[in-house]
Scaffold this motif. Structure first.
Motif, PDB file in Angstrom:
ATOM      1  N   ILE A  97      -5.459  -5.659   1.655  1.00  0.00           N
ATOM      2  CA  ILE A  97      -6.187  -6.561   0.751  1.00  0.00           C
ATOM      3  C   ILE A  97      -7.089  -5.733  -0.134  1.00  0.00           C
ATOM      4  CG2 ILE A  97      -7.867  -7.067   2.624  1.00  0.00           C
ATOM      5  CD1 ILE A  97      -8.423  -9.732   1.086  1.00  0.00           C
ATOM      6  N   TRP A  98      -7.172  -6.100  -1.435  1.00  0.00           N
ATOM      7  CA  TRP A  98      -8.112  -5.400  -2.306  1.00  0.00           C
ATOM      8  C   TRP A  98      -8.938  -6.391  -3.104  1.00  0.00           C
ATOM      9  CZ3 TRP A  98      -2.768  -4.870  -3.115  1.00  0.00           C
ATOM     10  CH2 TRP A  98      -2.256  -5.429  -4.293  1.00  0.00           C
ATOM     11  N   ASP A  99     -10.130  -5.907  -3.498  1.00  0.00           N
ATOM     12  CA  ASP A  99     -11.082  -6.711  -4.246  1.00  0.00           C
ATOM     13  C   ASP A  99     -10.897  -6.412  -5.732  1.00  0.00           C
ATOM     14  OD1 ASP A  99     -13.269  -7.970  -5.351  1.00  0.00           O
ATOM     15  OD2 ASP A  99     -14.643  -7.397  -3.732  1.00  0.00           O
ATOM     16  N   MET A 155       6.583 -12.084  -5.602  1.00  0.00           N
ATOM     17  CA  MET A 155       7.494 -11.027  -5.165  1.00  0.00           C
ATOM     18  C   MET A 155       7.177  -9.734  -5.908  1.00  0.00           C
ATOM     19  SD  MET A 155       9.329 -12.972  -3.290  1.00  0.00           S
ATOM     20  CE  MET A 155      10.852 -12.143  -2.906  1.00  0.00           C
ATOM     21  N   VAL A 156       7.156  -8.647  -5.183  1.00  0.00           N
ATOM     22  CA  VAL A 156       7.027  -7.310  -5.788  1.00  0.00           C
ATOM     23  C   VAL A 156       8.186  -6.524  -5.195  1.00  0.00           C
ATOM     24  CG1 VAL A 156       5.555  -5.292  -6.103  1.00  0.00           C
ATOM     25  CG2 VAL A 156       4.516  -7.558  -5.860  1.00  0.00           C
ATOM     26  N   THR A 157       9.332  -6.618  -5.856  1.00  0.00           N
ATOM     27  CA  THR A 157      10.545  -6.136  -5.196  1.00  0.00           C
ATOM     28  C   THR A 157      11.584  -5.638  -6.201  1.00  0.00           C
ATOM     29  OG1 THR A 157      12.267  -6.733  -3.601  1.00  0.00           O
ATOM     30  CG2 THR A 157      11.654  -8.439  -5.176  1.00  0.00           C
ATOM     31  N   GLN A 180      -2.686   0.595  -9.363  1.00  0.00           N
ATOM     32  CA  GLN A 180      -1.446   0.923 -10.071  1.00  0.00           C
ATOM     33  C   GLN A 180      -0.356   1.268  -9.048  1.00  0.00           C
ATOM     34  OE1 GLN A 180       0.201   3.957 -13.467  1.00  0.00           O
ATOM     35  NE2 GLN A 180      -1.677   4.585 -12.466  1.00  0.00           N
ATOM     36  N   ALA A 181       0.814   0.649  -9.208  1.00  0.00           N
ATOM     37  CA  ALA A 181       1.977   1.039  -8.391  1.00  0.00           C
ATOM     38  C   ALA A 181       2.603   2.265  -9.057  1.00  0.00           C
ATOM     39  CB  ALA A 181       2.982  -0.107  -8.342  1.00  0.00           C
ATOM     40  N   LEU A 182       2.819   3.312  -8.281  1.00  0.00           N
ATOM     41  CA  LEU A 182       3.232   4.578  -8.901  1.00  0.00           C
ATOM     42  C   LEU A 182       4.702   4.638  -9.308  1.00  0.00           C
ATOM     43  CD1 LEU A 182       1.357   7.422  -7.040  1.00  0.00           C
ATOM     44  CD2 LEU A 182       1.174   6.719  -9.421  1.00  0.00           C
ATOM     45  N   THR A 237      -6.061  -4.888 -13.158  1.00  0.00           N
ATOM     46  CA  THR A 237      -6.632  -5.726 -12.104  1.00  0.00           C
ATOM     47  C   THR A 237      -5.960  -7.093 -12.245  1.00  0.00           C
ATOM     48  OG1 THR A 237      -8.682  -6.664 -11.258  1.00  0.00           O
ATOM     49  CG2 THR A 237      -8.678  -6.081 -13.560  1.00  0.00           C
ATOM     50  N   ASP A 238      -5.627  -7.717 -11.133  1.00  0.00           N
ATOM     51  CA  ASP A 238      -4.689  -8.837 -11.185  1.00  0.00           C
ATOM     52  C   ASP A 238      -5.222 -10.035 -11.982  1.00  0.00           C
ATOM     53  OD1 ASP A 238      -2.728  -7.456  -9.778  1.00  0.00           O
ATOM     54  OD2 ASP A 238      -3.663  -7.962  -7.859  1.00  0.00           O
ATOM     55  N   PHE A 239      -4.363 -10.482 -12.895  1.00  0.00           N
ATOM     56  CA  PHE A 239      -4.606 -11.679 -13.709  1.00  0.00           C
ATOM     57  C   PHE A 239      -5.842 -11.582 -14.604  1.00  0.00           C
ATOM     58  CE2 PHE A 239      -2.115 -14.218 -10.307  1.00  0.00           C
ATOM     59  CZ  PHE A 239      -0.947 -13.698 -10.820  1.00  0.00           C
ATOM     60  N   ASP A 247       4.079   4.673  -3.478  1.00  0.00           N
ATOM     61  CA  ASP A 247       2.644   4.582  -3.183  1.00  0.00           C
ATOM     62  C   ASP A 247       1.903   3.727  -4.212  1.00  0.00           C
ATOM     63  OD1 ASP A 247       3.437   6.467  -1.343  1.00  0.00           O
ATOM     64  OD2 ASP A 247       2.194   8.097  -2.126  1.00  0.00           O
ATOM     65  N   THR A 248       0.695   3.319  -3.858  1.00  0.00           N
ATOM     66  CA  THR A 248      -0.179   2.555  -4.760  1.00  0.00           C
ATOM     67  C   THR A 248      -1.530   3.260  -4.866  1.00  0.00           C
ATOM     68  OG1 THR A 248       0.894   0.542  -3.963  1.00  0.00           O
ATOM     69  CG2 THR A 248      -1.129   0.253  -5.221  1.00  0.00           C
ATOM     70  N   LEU A 249      -2.047   3.345  -6.089  1.00  0.00           N
ATOM     71  CA  LEU A 249      -3.372   3.944  -6.319  1.00  0.00           C
ATOM     72  C   LEU A 249      -4.413   2.846  -6.524  1.00  0.00           C
ATOM     73  CD1 LEU A 249      -2.568   6.695  -9.012  1.00  0.00           C
ATOM     74  CD2 LEU A 249      -2.697   6.983  -6.531  1.00  0.00           C
ATOM     75  N   GLN A 301      -0.329   5.302   1.035  1.00  0.00           N
ATOM     76  CA  GLN A 301       1.067   5.543   1.425  1.00  0.00           C
ATOM     77  C   GLN A 301       1.458   4.436   2.393  1.00  0.00           C
ATOM     78  OE1 GLN A 301       0.596   9.826   2.644  1.00  0.00           O
ATOM     79  NE2 GLN A 301       2.302  10.033   1.222  1.00  0.00           N
ATOM     80  N   TRP A 302       2.383   3.603   1.945  1.00  0.00           N
ATOM     81  CA  TRP A 302       2.735   2.405   2.703  1.00  0.00           C
ATOM     82  C   TRP A 302       3.549   2.722   3.953  1.00  0.00           C
ATOM     83  CZ3 TRP A 302       0.937  -2.351   1.434  1.00  0.00           C
ATOM     84  CH2 TRP A 302       0.405  -2.522   0.150  1.00  0.00           C
ATOM     85  N   ARG A 303       3.376   1.842   4.944  1.00  0.00           N
ATOM     86  CA  ARG A 303       4.324   1.761   6.060  1.00  0.00           C
ATOM     87  C   ARG A 303       4.779   0.312   6.137  1.00  0.00           C
ATOM     88  NH1 ARG A 303       0.872   4.093  10.977  1.00  0.00           N
ATOM     89  NH2 ARG A 303       0.147   6.021  10.014  1.00  0.00           N
TER      90      ARG A 303
HETATM   91  C1  SIN Z   1       0.581  -5.178  -7.708  1.00  0.00           C
HETATM   92  O1  SIN Z   1       0.076  -4.730  -8.726  1.00  0.00           O
HETATM   93  O2  SIN Z   1       0.252  -6.260  -7.238  1.00  0.00           O
HETATM   94  C2  SIN Z   1       1.680  -4.401  -6.994  1.00  0.00           C
HETATM   95  C3  SIN Z   1       1.219  -3.105  -6.452  1.00  0.00           C
HETATM   96  C4  SIN Z   1       2.330  -2.344  -5.792  1.00  0.00           C
HETATM   97  O3  SIN Z   1       3.503  -2.724  -5.871  1.00  0.00           O
HETATM   98  O4  SIN Z   1       2.058  -1.320  -5.176  1.00  0.00           O
END
Ligand code: SIN
Length: 288
Positions: free
Chosen positions: A249-251, A84-86, A258-260, A107-109, A132-134, A241-243
């Motif tokens: 998906i990212w590598d 969850m990212v909430t 980074q979540a802003l 970078t994850d984990f 937004d996410t960078l 910029q999310w909708r």
């Molecule tokens: C994450 O780092 O997995 C979350 C990114 C986000 O919430 O934009």
């Protein structure tokens, strides 16, 4: 089904159109998507009104999924494959544990010995503006270093720490931090890594790294700060910029993200993430 690919920025990222992820997908279409994933690092699928099961099924095509034992408090109660990212409060009204997820370059984990290959984040609900996410391209960042700097960092290992959230809240923050740090001791990862599929070198740092293995924080800091600043220069970055109903998906093997947190926190931002397991990497080091 004919898919089209549109680049999202000079640094990285592409949008895939002409696809409905709720429908079965042939191996050849998936092959095209996978090639685009390796080429662009981030893939965006808009307007994907998919179920949690469909999200999980599509994610599995990229590899085995993590069950998020390194972040047990953030797991979906019914689907261990979903993180969850909430900031939606818990059923009992307490604040969500995951409301500040990802608020630093990472970078994850990377703070485990099974860092993520990829992550697939699905957007369910957004604030009116922002959230937004960078993403930053670590291959470009490495390639643009001088030969002297490449030589200097070639054999260094950065120690990645869990529990490094920039924002820790008094109520849930410190208990959560201790829990996460207990499960995840510090892990040394190479500062330069080779992408197992493209063979390209990438920088591997971020804000979870405070020192190099074999060096003190004071000795390490100037170089870590330089490399992180260099790696996240605007020309290496894509800002998403999310909708609602975006699936991204990212590598993780060649990007930082980074979540802003650039939104009104009284409004709901709710996303859910699957994490594809990568190859084992790194070694445990003593804390300190
Ligand atoms: C994450 O780092 O997995 C979350 C990114 C986000 O919430 O934009």
């Amino acid at each position: 089904m004919t898919i089209a690919i549109r680049r999202l920025s000079n640094a990285l990222g592409a949008e895939i159109t002409g696809i409905d992820l709720s429908q079965p997908m042939s191996e050849s279409i998936f092959g095209n998507i996978h090639n685009a994933f390796l080429q662009y690092g981030v893939l965006l699928f808009r307007d994907q009104n998919i179920t949690r099961e469909q999200h999980i099924d599509f994610s599995r095509r990229f590899g085995e999924l993590d069950d998020h034992t390194s972040l047990p408090l953030d797991r979906h109660p019914d689907y261990p494959e979903l993180l969850m990212v909430t900031n939606r409060p818990n059923a009992d009204g307490t604040p969500s544990e995951s409301r500040y997820t990802g608020r630093s370059w990472h970078t994850d984990f990377s703070y485990t010995t099974h860092p993520a290959l990829g992550s697939l984040l699905r957007c369910w609900q957004l604030p009116e503006v922002g959230g937004d996410t960078l993403f930053a391209n670590m291959t470009l960042a490495y390639d643009s270093l001088s030969d002297g700097m490449k030589k200097l960092i070639a054999d260094l290992h950065g120690i990645h720490l869990s529990g490094t959230r920039k924002i820790n809240v008094a109520d849930a923050g410190s208990a959560r931090r201790e829990e996460v740090m207990k499960i995840n001791p510090p892990i040394a990862q190479p500062v330069v890594r080779v992408h197992p599929e493209t063979g390209r070198k990438a920088l591997y740092l971020g804000e979870k790294v405070r020192r190099f293995d074999g060096m003190t924080e004071e000795e390490s800091k100037p170089l870590i700060d330089f490399l992180n600043r260099h790696a996240t220069r605007p020309e290496f970055v894509y800002r998403h910029q999310w909708r609602e109903n975006d699936l991204l998906i990212w590598d993780n093997r060649c990007l930082l993200h980074q979540a802003l947190g650039d939104f009104d926190e009284t409004q709901i931002r709710h996303l859910e993430r699957t994490t594809v397991k990568g190859s084992p990497s790194g070694y445990v080091v003593a804390a300190g």
